[in-house]
Design an enzyme around this catalytic site. Sequence first.
Site, mmCIF file in Angstrom:
data_model
loop_
_atom_site.group_PDB
_atom_site.id
_atom_site.type_symbol
_atom_site.label_atom_id
_atom_site.label_comp_id
_atom_site.label_asym_id
_atom_site.label_seq_id
_atom_site.Cartn_x
_atom_site.Cartn_y
_atom_site.Cartn_z
ATOM 1 N N LYS A 1 52.261 36.612 52.381
ATOM 2 C CA LYS A 1 51.032 36.239 53.087
ATOM 3 C C LYS A 1 51.318 34.977 53.889
ATOM 4 O O LYS A 1 51.621 33.926 53.327
ATOM 5 C CB LYS A 1 49.882 36.006 52.103
ATOM 6 N N HIS B 1 40.915 28.072 43.672
ATOM 7 C CA HIS B 1 41.126 29.386 43.037
ATOM 8 C C HIS B 1 42.441 29.351 42.271
ATOM 9 O O HIS B 1 43.282 28.477 42.494
ATOM 10 C CB HIS B 1 41.204 30.494 44.103
ATOM 11 N N ASP C 1 45.746 32.022 41.474
ATOM 12 C CA ASP C 1 46.327 33.259 42.022
ATOM 13 C C ASP C 1 46.347 34.332 40.948
ATOM 14 O O ASP C 1 46.642 34.048 39.791
ATOM 15 C CB ASP C 1 47.765 33.006 42.503
ATOM 16 N N HIS D 1 44.047 25.619 42.538
ATOM 17 C CA HIS D 1 44.498 24.893 43.722
ATOM 18 C C HIS D 1 43.605 25.214 44.915
ATOM 19 O O HIS D 1 42.841 26.173 44.891
ATOM 20 C CB HIS D 1 45.973 25.206 44.028
#
Length: 331
Positions: free
Chosen positions: A198, A217, A219, A273
């Site tokens: 990404k 959020h 991962d 993070h």
Amino acid sequence: MIAERVQALALGGLNELPTQFIRPAHEQPENSKAIVGVTVPLISLSQPHNVVINEIAKAAHEWGFFLITDHGISPSLIQRLKEVGQEFFELSQEEKEAYANDAASGRFEGYGTKMTKNLEEKLEWIDYFFHFMAPPSKVNHSVWPKNPPAYREVTEEYNKEMLRITDTLLQLLSEGLGLEGKVLKSSLGGEEIEVEMKINMYPPCPQPELALGVEAHTDMSGLTILVPNDVPGLQVWKDGNWVAVNYLPNALFVHVGDQLEVLSNGKYKSVLHRSLVNKERTRMSWAVFIVPPLEKKIGPLPELLDDQNQAKFSNKTYAEYRHRKFNKIPQ
């Protein structure tokens, strides 16, 4: 319907941030500043094996995040990866739109603007390009950029290095749990582990103190291995504070993701993070997600459980986990 691209908005010369990007007050960077004087763990892979195991296990436990150096990826390859990604985003809007994805209908690969809207419907100041790099059965080169022409060759070379580094990290993290080196890799799917690229692009933002490039959020991957450009913005949550991560040329930024937290029964921590944006400069990062195949069942490793250490997480397929995470349903 063509999505409104953040890059196009930014190029239009805004003086103030459109309302849909203004974060709630408690999330705004000016009201949630990073603590000064704290630095994230930095680990050289050239140290003796036992030292590396201990440092990585400690960082994964205490932070869920660390930087690695002496990883054997050539600086010139990292530089070329950044160049081909930047060149894609410098194409005309029309050329980029030829690669537009449609996340709503489940087509995640390609050029996009937001992967999830949060509950207050606030947007993130980011455009991205997303595609699979491995295993070969998941790779669809027709969705990869044809321009710049070197994109495919550079990305395939980088993928080989990511597979090698993933093997190294998963072995070290397994040994850090007191297990055989192969355990975490086989528990995540072995040779069927999926590798996703990404490219995150955060254009200059007229009021960066009110916006976020990516909201806070964790991962959902097993691991995330990232290289940024030299515009800082990444912050990780540690002991009740945000900690800014400084740019270190050619270092790899390693995030522990949700699947490793589950497999380790919480011994390793999936790091919370977020990403801030910049008024003058474009921030970019190249995030590689190491994820299990959708049908793979993930739960705490039985070797880590006993009467004193009960399972803290349930077993479920990665598909089920992903569905719940995307739809904000408790796991």
